[in-house]
Design an enzyme around this catalytic site. Structure first.
Site, PDB file in Angstrom:
ATOM      1  N   GLU A 182      -4.386  -6.463   2.839  1.00  0.00           N
ATOM      2  CA  GLU A 182      -3.154  -7.162   3.198  1.00  0.00           C
ATOM      3  C   GLU A 182      -3.179  -8.623   2.759  1.00  0.00           C
ATOM      4  OE1 GLU A 182      -4.877  -5.107   5.042  1.00  0.00           O
ATOM      5  OE2 GLU A 182      -3.472  -3.448   5.305  1.00  0.00           O
ATOM      6  N   GLN A 228       1.826  -1.993   5.921  1.00  0.00           N
ATOM      7  CA  GLN A 228       2.052  -0.591   6.321  1.00  0.00           C
ATOM      8  C   GLN A 228       2.415  -0.450   7.799  1.00  0.00           C
ATOM      9  OE1 GLN A 228      -1.023   2.616   5.435  1.00  0.00           O
ATOM     10  NE2 GLN A 228       0.327   2.666   3.672  1.00  0.00           N
ATOM     11  N   PHE A 229       1.738  -1.192   8.631  1.00  0.00           N
ATOM     12  CA  PHE A 229       2.102  -1.318  10.050  1.00  0.00           C
ATOM     13  C   PHE A 229       1.913  -2.790  10.424  1.00  0.00           C
ATOM     14  CE2 PHE A 229       1.189   3.170   9.884  1.00  0.00           C
ATOM     15  CZ  PHE A 229       1.925   3.769  10.904  1.00  0.00           C
ATOM     16  N   ALA A 230       2.750  -3.303  11.314  1.00  0.00           N
ATOM     17  CA  ALA A 230       2.598  -4.701  11.731  1.00  0.00           C
ATOM     18  C   ALA A 230       1.208  -4.925  12.315  1.00  0.00           C
ATOM     19  CB  ALA A 230       3.663  -5.069  12.752  1.00  0.00           C
ATOM     20  N   ASP A 231       0.635  -3.892  12.909  1.00  0.00           N
ATOM     21  CA  ASP A 231      -0.705  -3.996  13.467  1.00  0.00           C
ATOM     22  C   ASP A 231      -1.749  -4.346  12.409  1.00  0.00           C
ATOM     23  OD1 ASP A 231      -0.159  -2.129  16.206  1.00  0.00           O
ATOM     24  OD2 ASP A 231       1.044  -1.675  14.464  1.00  0.00           O
ATOM     25  N   GLU A 251       0.837  -1.193   0.000  1.00  0.00           N
ATOM     26  CA  GLU A 251       0.000   0.000   0.000  1.00  0.00           C
ATOM     27  C   GLU A 251       0.880   1.255   0.000  1.00  0.00           C
ATOM     28  OE1 GLU A 251      -2.201  -0.779   3.549  1.00  0.00           O
ATOM     29  OE2 GLU A 251      -3.045  -2.594   2.683  1.00  0.00           O
ATOM     30  N   PRO A 293      -5.241  -9.161   8.695  1.00  0.00           N
ATOM     31  CA  PRO A 293      -6.050  -9.634   7.568  1.00  0.00           C
ATOM     32  C   PRO A 293      -5.268 -10.610   6.675  1.00  0.00           C
ATOM     33  CG  PRO A 293      -6.300  -7.261   7.827  1.00  0.00           C
ATOM     34  CD  PRO A 293      -5.175  -7.682   8.751  1.00  0.00           C
ATOM     35  N   LEU A 352      -5.982  -1.735  -1.100  1.00  0.00           N
ATOM     36  CA  LEU A 352      -5.874  -1.774   0.370  1.00  0.00           C
ATOM     37  C   LEU A 352      -6.386  -3.114   0.894  1.00  0.00           C
ATOM     38  CD1 LEU A 352      -5.642  -0.759   3.196  1.00  0.00           C
ATOM     39  CD2 LEU A 352      -7.272   1.034   2.698  1.00  0.00           C
ATOM     40  N   HIS A 374      -0.852   1.173  16.216  1.00  0.00           N
ATOM     41  CA  HIS A 374       0.344   1.599  15.484  1.00  0.00           C
ATOM     42  C   HIS A 374       1.554   1.371  16.380  1.00  0.00           C
ATOM     43  CE1 HIS A 374      -2.949   3.827  13.541  1.00  0.00           C
ATOM     44  NE2 HIS A 374      -2.215   3.821  12.450  1.00  0.00           N
TER      45      HIS A 374
HETATM   46  C1  TPP Z   1      -6.045  -3.028   7.750  1.00  0.00           C
HETATM   47  C2  TPP Z   1      -5.398  -1.698   7.565  1.00  0.00           C
HETATM   48  N1  TPP Z   1      -4.459  -1.545   6.631  1.00  0.00           N
HETATM   49  C3  TPP Z   1      -3.840  -0.363   6.470  1.00  0.00           C
HETATM   50  C4  TPP Z   1      -4.163   0.713   7.235  1.00  0.00           C
HETATM   51  C5  TPP Z   1      -3.450   2.051   7.066  1.00  0.00           C
HETATM   52  N2  TPP Z   1      -4.398   3.020   6.543  1.00  0.00           N
HETATM   53  C6  TPP Z   1      -5.060   3.868   7.352  1.00  0.00           C
HETATM   54  S1  TPP Z   1      -6.192   4.768   6.524  1.00  0.00           S
HETATM   55  C7  TPP Z   1      -5.761   4.077   5.054  1.00  0.00           C
HETATM   56  C8  TPP Z   1      -6.445   4.515   3.792  1.00  0.00           C
HETATM   57  C9  TPP Z   1      -7.916   4.345   3.883  1.00  0.00           C
HETATM   58  O1  TPP Z   1      -8.504   4.843   2.729  1.00  0.00           O
HETATM   59  P1  TPP Z   1     -10.076   4.974   2.589  1.00  0.00           P
HETATM   60  O2  TPP Z   1     -10.718   3.703   2.995  1.00  0.00           O
HETATM   61  O3  TPP Z   1     -10.355   5.437   1.218  1.00  0.00           O
HETATM   62  O4  TPP Z   1     -10.520   6.041   3.664  1.00  0.00           O
HETATM   63  P2  TPP Z   1     -10.129   7.588   3.705  1.00  0.00           P
HETATM   64  O5  TPP Z   1      -8.874   7.717   4.498  1.00  0.00           O
HETATM   65  O6  TPP Z   1      -9.963   8.074   2.326  1.00  0.00           O
HETATM   66  O7  TPP Z   1     -11.246   8.277   4.409  1.00  0.00           O
HETATM   67  C10 TPP Z   1      -4.750   3.147   5.229  1.00  0.00           C
HETATM   68  C11 TPP Z   1      -4.144   2.360   4.133  1.00  0.00           C
HETATM   69  C12 TPP Z   1      -5.158   0.507   8.205  1.00  0.00           C
HETATM   70  N3  TPP Z   1      -5.540   1.494   9.010  1.00  0.00           N
HETATM   71  N4  TPP Z   1      -5.753  -0.699   8.346  1.00  0.00           N
END
Ligand code: TPP
Ligand code: TPP
Ligand code: MG
Ligand code: MG
Lengths: 375, 327, 327, 375
Positions: free
Chosen positions: C63, C85-88, C32, C92, C61, C132
């Site tokens: 995993e 992106q983060f181990a947390d 990502e 998935p 998006l 995080h």
């Molecule tokens: C399972 C997971 N993977 C990665 C992330 C890191 N992350 C946080 S917000 C985000 C993007 C989300 O995009 P979207 O669903 O379009 O929502 P928006 O931020 O645009 O409101 C990512 C990749 C996460 N929070 N959870």
């Protein structure tokens, strides 16, 4: 993304088909496929018997769905990888995977390429284009996408085919795999064997969608629903999808409507959850029966040929079983190999400890026997 | 005295679910094939007929959906009992368990206190190969916010499950499928609960403490019997509760025996045995006469043909006991 | 002598990826935001520009899709390096890692030997709260078939990552994000690899062995410095390789010092510390003068406001050291 | 499943709207919503400042997307649960969650209902119908389905609303949640804020589907795509979906097309991955601007009212910040509570050990100070 208007079914009830579809399969291919389906079904029957006799740990039949696997495999080149779910022995058969290797896997003996590490039907035959089957359903779907991406990068010209059951289409991996496949426009075909059940769960309890093919639009790829009990319809759809993939136009989702005529597995008893009447209804449109009507309609087949084939298949299977049962289990060391390229110190120490135990046990047994002899 | 009946573990679990659903109208059962069919191991048999298809229902084939939906039901005040068909298939739901179920109470400052019990058959011994044999307890024990239980017989199964169902916390309830039909035992017909943090001393002894759980508990007992033939007096503890586990009883025992052997099916490295050893030696260090020893599965995927070598059995446990006793 | 440059850990990791992609045309980077943007921590910055959007690409998006796709690429002979992106957020993909990536070689009888490296930032100290900050190493260490690495500085990061990338096995590469920009160090400009099974002795000492990894390694070193002020001579070991881990070096050290303290950020129960304690005491039992001790995060989700209490720091380590030394 | 033919947009460029849609919102509601959006945007701006000053650990704005959250919340009853993703502060505002509680969460102080355990914007306000927000995207989606199932069982009459971003629609949880929702026909609405980006990843790299609303067919539910920057269009679609859910007709998927005008979060710099030109283009159709045109077109609003509102909002926020910053962090004991109903022996021992350390540390500090005083 132009969705073609392919027919759901081609074969008529009486075994005939519209003239323009006859050329889909020439007589020789048709006969070969029919014979292979006959073999597959016989093999299923014999393995079930073997399992009931306690000579096989487990088995899953593909009875009722053979045209889907064999027809689809027929449409591919020999080196196109096929990601199996688990109910697709027909794909191995069509590719002429050494039958002894198949039996050795089922038995899990020392000649099993995978060293007896997995339950029966969890095949892996790299040489024939079959990556490893695993039990968790749907995990193979993103692999197929990744493989197809790699194939394009490596310019191998390969097209990937991945099988799944309609129940498996409910898992998250289905979604991520198809979405990735759409985004990366990979040469990959996802083929749902919609056989009506996921163990006891009927399709109606699996999704409220009118069809699973309808999901394709949500991933930007064409979705085709075809009669999986109709070899010609299946081949027609697969050919279209393969050509598309080969031409770099991306993935396709195919939903083949068929029926799991047997139990889910040797551990299952379907009479607890579905009616004989339903099973009988589907038996009437069994893919093998319909194909037999068709080959007879083409004038290629008769009862004598059928009896000859059945006898030949029985002899093949008999010999196979005899061969595979005479091999010992895999050697103990195989337990500790292949976790990594080289076993690490932790595992080596566990192995050593275990060998120490075995030696102690042998001494102990010897001691007991000596004592018994004395006493 | 309470009326008893002779049940195997499946029947005992079924009885617990039945009693709970009768008593608690907010109890719901969901999972793959648990409704009409009664579950592939038949643990939920008859429940849908008795309590209706709204309270006992089949889900689509998606473990993340099962756990996520159960948690949502729990947020609304229902008490869902979800079945994962095999523990090996829990991983698609791992995010829902680790990130959501385990943390919901904490992160909401106890505004939400969902009660969810996840049942899953685990362990080897049924020729299930890689994916019908695993013992993932360590992963759950290491996740704060989850109770983890594993019975070793019908009596324990019913009492622990009723305790789990009636309790306020999320529970991972691991059922050693090898024992499902292997043992019959007398089980009270009515409601009873076992404490969710107590081990059972199966056998008192002076020479060493042998700790096991699930299908390894009977194996440990048999090893102790073999050891007796060799002149050793082994104390056998069946943990039952893996998180929290009954450290007190363990330490008490090791204070007496000075020796510890722990047994589990899961791979050794970073398995639950490591925790047991580490925790006990912290408390009973001065009393230890030999290094605590682990008898476990190997650090490999679970095999098929050779599973008898992989799984600890009475003789292998005996061997470790003797080496520890002769240290 | 090799030319060196002064880099932080992000730059060192970037340099490793760059060198590897240059040398190995089958190397691919995916994840990502790793492509055009260069990753939220900028570890993959510049790679897409240099190697093209086919070899360095953004994924949707998901995993599970990332790991599953990477594994599929690996089956076909590519060498994918995927970022979580983060181990947390790895959960998935847990099924793909535990059921597939870790077991593929074994279950195929080595017909397929996919090389996949999964990079993921881990650990606390950046005010990231529950999601995080986590340190999931124990879950991976307990899964046979995965190598697990965690560097503690720029030099280690580059050398370990190049080792992982060039190696034949699936690797979980955990990057302590707290250290991403916290430390600069001299790093050889060119290619070098560190062994994937060796710990580093950061400081030699006679009185106790202190074992840590990742962001706890500098904290341990600082604790040893504080202990020195109190008159104690502490040996500090930075594990670097968590699976396999360098038990020999640990045992060797404890044979000398007779005392062991292990440190990690993850919750204590069933954490990696338990394994270290259990494994070392098996080998060095007779030499131990005090019970091996664990300094760890608590058995709670990772907090936000109070994270400084949660995370072991030099003083807390010092306290455990002193209690162990005075045992 | 009859898909209605609802308009994508209703508001015209000049702020007018077709007469028949005027009654969608009466003047008072319209003004209240507009005022709340104004507040939300001002709040965003002030929180960003606070974060830059180092007084707030983290923040995420919803600037540009306010009509979607506030319009949707407006269409629900106060006790309908809303499962937030994270970029929906407008929902809290519309429901009049005590602003001090919101600020306390952002700061993570001793007055935070969640005891300072989560990062800012990870809200949970049970009293107002907001279950707990978590960072892993998409996990809330199956919760909403389960909650809605329970609501029906408990006959509460509630309808659930779950938000997600278009990026999140790629996760497996999206698939399982919507499929379950379809199968169980639960009273639940899934609302995708398609704001064009998932951090740096544009929607085009997220899926090859023509629309995400098109996925609804694969789950047997209607899918509506609407202009998320058009309050009236959004309210129109939501009303339809809410009525449907309330009537027991099952779930709906809504895709609201909007734009993330700010950075992804305070940790992000969007200039690295999108053009100023693009941002400017979207600013022209900003939902607040369009709504202001509309209230002005209705003759309900002018510059004076606007200035009054801004001043009022600034005063509110200023007071809030001042209040929340004067509370201490949560007490140490809060660290060990709420993992279970009662802390278990393991955790209690860890707590004890930690308190022993703190006592030792205090003695040590005292000793150092004494020594310093002597020296
Ligand atoms: C399972 C997971 N993977 C990665 C992330 C890191 N992350 C946080 S917000 C985000 C993007 C989300 O995009 P979207 O669903 O379009 O929502 P928006 O931020 O645009 O409101 C990512 C990749 C996460 N929070 N959870
Ligand atoms: C992740 C996972 N969950 C559950 C199972 C147990 N299981 C094995 S096959 C099966 C049903 C699969 O149904 P379907 O996908 O329709 O394939 P079919 O068996 O009909 O060919 C289930 C639930 C599994 N193997 N993996
Ligand atoms: Mg099926
Ligand atoms: Mg977005």
């Amino acid at each position: 993304m132009s969705e073609p208007n392919l027919p759901f079914s081609i074969l008529n009830e009486d075994g005939s088909c519209p003239e323009r579809y006859r050329a889909l399969l020439n007589d020789a291919d048709l006969l070969a496929i029919h014979d292979m389906i006959l073999f597959s079904r016989h093999f299923d029957r014999r393995m079930m018997m073997l399992q009931r006799q306690g000579r096989l740990g487990f088995y899953m039949t593909s009875t009722g769905e053979e045209s889907t696997m064999i027809g689809a495999t027929f449409c591919l080149k020999p080196d196109d990888p096929i990601f199996l779910s688990y109910r697709e022995i027909g794909c191995l058969l069509w590719r002429k995977v050494d039958l002894r290797l198949i039996m050795n896997q089922l038995i899990g003996n020392s000649r099993d390429l995978c060293k007896g590490r997995q339950m029966p039907i969890h095949f892996c035959f790299r040489e024939w284009g079959f990556p490893s089957v695993s039990s968790p359903v749907g995990t193979q779907l993103p692999h197929a996408c990744g493989y197809a991406y790699a194939a394009r990068e490596l310019a191998t010209g390969q097209v990937c085919l991945a099988f799944l059951g309609e129940g498996t289409a409910s898992e998250g991996d289905f979604h991520t795999a198809l979405n990735f496949a759409g985004v990366f426009r990979v040469p990959c075909i996802y083929l749902i064997r919609n056989n009506g059940y996921a163990i006891s769960t009927p399709e109606a309890a699996q999704t409220a969608a009118k069809s699973l093919a309808a999901r394709a639009a949500g991933y930007g790829m064409p979705g085709l629903q075809v009669d999986g009990n109709d070899l010609l319809a299946l081949v027609n759809a697969m050919r279209w999808a393969v050509a598309r993939a080969r031409d770099g136009e991306g993935p396709t989702l195919i939903e083949a409507m068929t029926y799991r005529m047997g139990a889910h597995s040797t551990a299952d008893d379907p009479s607890a959850y579905r009616s004989e009447e339903e099973t009988a209804r589907w038996a009437k449109v069994d893919n093998l029966a319909r194909l037999e009507h068709h080959v007879r309609w083409r004038g290629l087949y008769d009862e004598a040929r059928k009896q000859e084939a059945l006898a030949r298949h029985e002899e093949t299977v008999r010999a196979l079983i005899a061969d595979s049962e005479c091999w010992p289990p895999p050697p103990l060391d195989s337990l500790f190999e292949d976790v990594f390229e080289h076993a690490n110190a932790h595992l080596l120490e566990q192995r050593e400890e275990y060998l120490r135990f075995l030696a102690w046990k042998a001494r102990r047994r010897a001691g007991e026997m000596a004592e018994a002899a004395r006493g | 005295m309470a009326e008893v009946e002779t049940l195997n573990m499946i029947q005992a679990l079924n009885s617990a679910l039945d009693l709970f659903m009768e008593r608690e109208e907010r109890a719901y059962v969901l999972g793959e094939d648990v409704g009409f069919f009664g579950g592939v191991f038949r643990v939920t048999e008859g429940l849908q007929k008795k309590y209706g298809a709204r309270r006992v229902f089949d889900t689509p084939l998606a473990e993340a959906g099962i756990v996520g939906m159960a948690l949502g039901m729990g947020l609304a005040g229902l008490v869902p009992v979800a079945e994962i068909q095999f523990a090996d298939f829990v991983y698609p739901a791992f995010d829902q368990i680790v990130s959501e179920l385990a943390k919901y109470r904490y992160r909401s400052g106890a505004q939400y206190t969902p009660r969810v019990v996840l049942r899953m058959p685990c362990g080897g011994g049924i020729r299930g190969g890689h994916y019908h044999s695993q013992s993932p307890e360590a992963l759950f024990i290491h996740t704060p916010g989850l109770r983890v239980l594993m019975p070793s017989g019908p009596f324990e199964a019913k009492g622990l499950l009723l305790g789990a169902l009636a309790g306020p916390d999320p529970v991972i309830f691991l059922e050693p499928k090898k024992l499902y039909r292997a043992i019959k035992a007398e089980v009270p017909k009515g409601w009873y609960t076992l404490p969710l943090d107590k081990a059972a001393v199966l056998r008192h002894g002076q020479d060493a403490t042998l700790v096991a759980y699930g299908a390894m508990a009977p194996a440990a007992l048999e090893a102790a019997r073999l050891a007796e033939e060799e002149g050793y007096d082994i104390e056998v503890i069946d943990l039952l509760c893996l998180m929290p586990f009954d450290l007190k009883t363990l330490v008490h025992s090791v204070e007496k025996t000075g020796r510890l052997v722990v047994v589990h099916e899961a791979p050794r490295t970073c398995g639950f045995g490591a925790e047991l050893v580490a925790a006990v030696q912290e408390k009973a260090f001065a009393r230890l006469e030999a290094p605590p020893r682990r008898v476990t599965g190997f650090d490999t995927p679970f095999p098929y043909t050779l599973e008898d070598h992989y799984l600890p059995g009475p003789e292998r446990i005996l061997h470790a006991l003797i080496e520890t006793l002769e240290y």
